[in-house]
Design a protein around this motif. Structure first.
Motif, mmCIF file in Angstrom:
data_model
loop_
_atom_site.group_PDB
_atom_site.id
_atom_site.type_symbol
_atom_site.label_atom_id
_atom_site.label_comp_id
_atom_site.label_asym_id
_atom_site.label_seq_id
_atom_site.Cartn_x
_atom_site.Cartn_y
_atom_site.Cartn_z
ATOM 1 N N SER A 37 -6.067 17.601 27.859
ATOM 2 C CA SER A 37 -7.342 17.976 27.950
ATOM 3 C C SER A 37 -7.671 19.432 28.125
ATOM 4 N N SER A 38 -6.535 19.944 29.048
ATOM 5 C CA SER A 38 -6.646 21.392 29.163
ATOM 6 C C SER A 38 -6.250 22.182 27.866
ATOM 7 N N VAL A 39 -5.308 21.475 27.301
ATOM 8 C CA VAL A 39 -4.833 22.188 26.050
ATOM 9 C C VAL A 39 -6.119 22.129 25.030
ATOM 10 N N THR A 40 -6.683 21.083 24.901
ATOM 11 C CA THR A 40 -8.036 20.979 23.992
ATOM 12 C C THR A 40 -9.142 22.103 24.385
ATOM 13 N N ASP A 41 -9.309 22.286 25.493
ATOM 14 C CA ASP A 41 -10.189 23.353 25.950
ATOM 15 C C ASP A 41 -9.770 24.605 25.307
ATOM 16 N N MET A 42 -8.476 24.882 25.601
ATOM 17 C CA MET A 42 -7.968 26.342 25.385
ATOM 18 C C MET A 42 -7.915 26.380 23.870
ATOM 19 N N MET A 43 -7.633 25.268 23.026
ATOM 20 C CA MET A 43 -7.563 25.517 21.645
ATOM 21 C C MET A 43 -8.889 25.869 20.991
ATOM 22 N N GLN A 44 -10.045 25.315 21.508
ATOM 23 C CA GLN A 44 -11.187 25.571 21.136
ATOM 24 C C GLN A 44 -11.474 27.103 21.588
ATOM 25 N N LYS A 45 -11.139 27.530 22.307
ATOM 26 C CA LYS A 45 -11.690 28.868 22.757
ATOM 27 C C LYS A 45 -10.613 29.979 21.806
ATOM 28 N N LEU A 46 -9.353 29.605 21.825
ATOM 29 C CA LEU A 46 -8.660 30.214 20.740
ATOM 30 C C LEU A 46 -9.113 30.123 19.125
ATOM 31 N N ALA A 47 -9.589 29.122 18.995
ATOM 32 C CA ALA A 47 -10.227 28.782 17.638
ATOM 33 C C ALA A 47 -11.583 29.709 17.506
ATOM 34 N N ASP A 48 -12.281 29.870 18.493
ATOM 35 C CA ASP A 48 -13.533 30.641 18.439
ATOM 36 C C ASP A 48 -13.038 32.235 18.157
ATOM 37 N N LEU A 52 -6.460 30.609 15.865
ATOM 38 C CA LEU A 52 -6.055 29.628 15.209
ATOM 39 C C LEU A 52 -6.881 28.743 14.508
ATOM 40 N N VAL A 53 -6.431 27.755 13.969
ATOM 41 C CA VAL A 53 -7.195 26.818 12.979
ATOM 42 C C VAL A 53 -7.169 25.815 13.761
ATOM 43 N N TYR A 54 -8.419 25.110 14.251
ATOM 44 C CA TYR A 54 -8.401 24.089 15.060
ATOM 45 C C TYR A 54 -9.040 22.900 14.268
ATOM 46 N N LYS A 55 -8.187 21.656 14.093
ATOM 47 C CA LYS A 55 -8.975 20.597 13.376
ATOM 48 C C LYS A 55 -9.027 19.372 14.510
ATOM 49 N N LYS A 56 -10.128 18.843 15.029
ATOM 50 C CA LYS A 56 -10.043 17.658 15.853
ATOM 51 C C LYS A 56 -8.941 16.952 15.556
ATOM 52 N N TYR A 57 -8.114 16.271 16.400
ATOM 53 C CA TYR A 57 -7.162 15.151 16.177
ATOM 54 C C TYR A 57 -6.058 15.573 15.137
ATOM 55 N N LYS A 58 -6.179 16.613 14.905
ATOM 56 C CA LYS A 58 -5.171 17.006 13.888
ATOM 57 C C LYS A 58 -4.165 18.235 14.105
ATOM 58 N N LEU A 62 -1.511 28.643 13.713
ATOM 59 C CA LEU A 62 -1.853 29.947 13.904
ATOM 60 C C LEU A 62 -2.407 30.644 12.781
ATOM 61 N N THR A 63 -3.508 31.590 12.890
ATOM 62 C CA THR A 63 -3.909 32.402 11.837
ATOM 63 C C THR A 63 -3.045 33.524 11.712
ATOM 64 N N GLU A 64 -3.189 34.536 10.965
ATOM 65 C CA GLU A 64 -2.367 35.752 10.775
ATOM 66 C C GLU A 64 -2.368 36.699 12.104
ATOM 67 N N LYS A 65 -3.766 36.578 12.291
ATOM 68 C CA LYS A 65 -4.302 37.395 13.630
ATOM 69 C C LYS A 65 -3.465 36.572 15.067
ATOM 70 N N GLY A 66 -3.404 35.600 14.866
ATOM 71 C CA GLY A 66 -2.787 34.702 16.086
ATOM 72 C C GLY A 66 -1.165 34.774 15.813
ATOM 73 N N LYS A 67 -0.783 35.015 14.947
ATOM 74 C CA LYS A 67 0.806 35.015 14.405
ATOM 75 C C LYS A 67 1.416 36.194 14.963
#
Lengths: 217, 217
Positions: A37-48, A52-58, A62-67
């Motif tokens: 659950s903590s990971v999900t939170d952070m993924m949403q934040k980093l996607a914002d 990175l590109v975050y697709k629920k359940y998928k 990383l994007t180029e920027k994230g990389k």
DNA sequence: ACTAATATTTAGCTTTGCCTAAAATTATAA
DNA sequence: TTATAATTTTAGGCAAAGCTAAATATTAGT
């Protein structure tokens, strides 16, 4: 970039390369010693933040920027490891935890100068390549010395499992990061090798050769 | 010890020495660029941890435990400043912010080795003394070169205001941290001095002498 | 195809360290 | 000495980053 964000990016970066696919929530949670659950939170934040590109359940990617951001954290980590081993004489297996903290220090100029101070190293003390300022990794296939065949030449880039005894052995034989190793011959039945290091020629057992990473060109 | 706690302790440590009395909530708030209410919160927390004695409306005072912890943070800060200047060739006035981050890295062994790597320095690049492992500060009265009189000897421990031009001048004259300076004579009317540095003897203007900190024994 | 198992997300709570506004205490000055 | 000013504390909230428990999706086995 907060400390937590940097740590997530770095871990995703490593997992993407290992898994060669999107990184799942659970894989990340396990690696980071945290809950899904903590990971999900952070993924949403980093996607914002378009890291990175975050697709629920998928899972995430990383994007180029994230990389780039992740590679820079890795660069800092590995440069500090070189510092700790080369300058402060730590052993190869004692430096990870400290570098884990040092990698978060913020100063571009600091890293520029550290890199120069260390002589622009390409590999860290574990043999892993150090990404350059732009995040490019010289993906120099590191492999075990034991995989080389007669007449191949490898540059020592690190060790696999480093006991104090093993590191001492390498010391005695004057093998360290950057040392050129020439395979003069290989015994078929026990995997031992005759190698040349500098002017010295000597045998190494299969055990020895299986714990040393080298880079071939 | 969290990062915030360390920063509070360090600041209280400095203020106690400057004010030679308990440290007030507002004094701390101003130094730390925060609000008085935040300071109160933290003081209560640090008092719980026996790092300081807190009396409502009366300010705080470090305990022995708190003093030791604070001095160790200062020690780390100053050692890293020496590293940045001596090894990475930063200027004396560029290192504070970076050291501010590095001082929080946790590893006793790291600091032990760093200290040795730097040659067990006694002063940081600003001329401030580096506390030893036990928190003792060699309170070597640092004073301006201009305050010395004929035949006094001072060890350069830092600069007051460091413009690039001034630092360059010191470089040219081979004056750096640890350099012994012998006052051969002093002009009454303009405050200029004849000094000896190594084998060289030369004049320095009052301006020069007023910007150099030295330690006398 | 459908249920069971697994993986992931959401909702709601905790702690740390900060904030604002209001209340309480101490200091100052007429 | 008493009112006003300044300082400090308290109360109540917020954001970050974590957690547990419950809800929801996906995957797999039959």
């Amino acid at each position: 970039m907060t400390l937590a964000e940097e740590n997530y990016l770095k871990t995703i970066f490593h997992l993407e390369r290992k898994l060669k696919s999107e990184v799942s929530t659970n894989a990340l949670a396990e690696r980071m010693q945290t809950r899904a659950s903590s990971v999900t939170d952070m993924m949403q934040k980093l996607a914002d933040k378009k890291m990175l590109v975050y697709k629920k359940y998928k899972g995430v990617q990383l994007t180029e920027k994230g990389k780039k951001a992740a590679a820079y954290v890795v660069r800092k980590h590995r440069l500090w490891e070189v510092f700790l081993v080369d300058k402060l004489k730590f052993h190869w297996d004692e430096v990870h935890e400290i570098a884990e903290q040092m990698e978060h220090i913020k100063s571009v100029e600091l890293i520029k100068r550290l890199d120069a101070f260390l002589g622009h190293p390409d590999f860290d003390p574990h043999g892993d390549p150090i990404p350059d300022k732009d995040g490019n990794i010289k993906k120099a296939e590191k492999r075990l010395l034991s995989e080389l065949i007669k007449n191949q030449i490898g540059i020592c880039v690190g060790v696999k499992e480093s006991s104090p005894e093993y590191l001492q052995y390498l010391d005695k034989k004057k093998i360290k990061i950057g040392t050129k190793i020439n395979v003069l011959g290989k015994e078929f039945f026990d995997g031992s090798m005759m190698i040349q290091v500098g002017r010295d020629q000597f045998f190494v057992s299969k055990q020895i050769a299986e714990n040393l990473y080298v880079q071939t060109n």
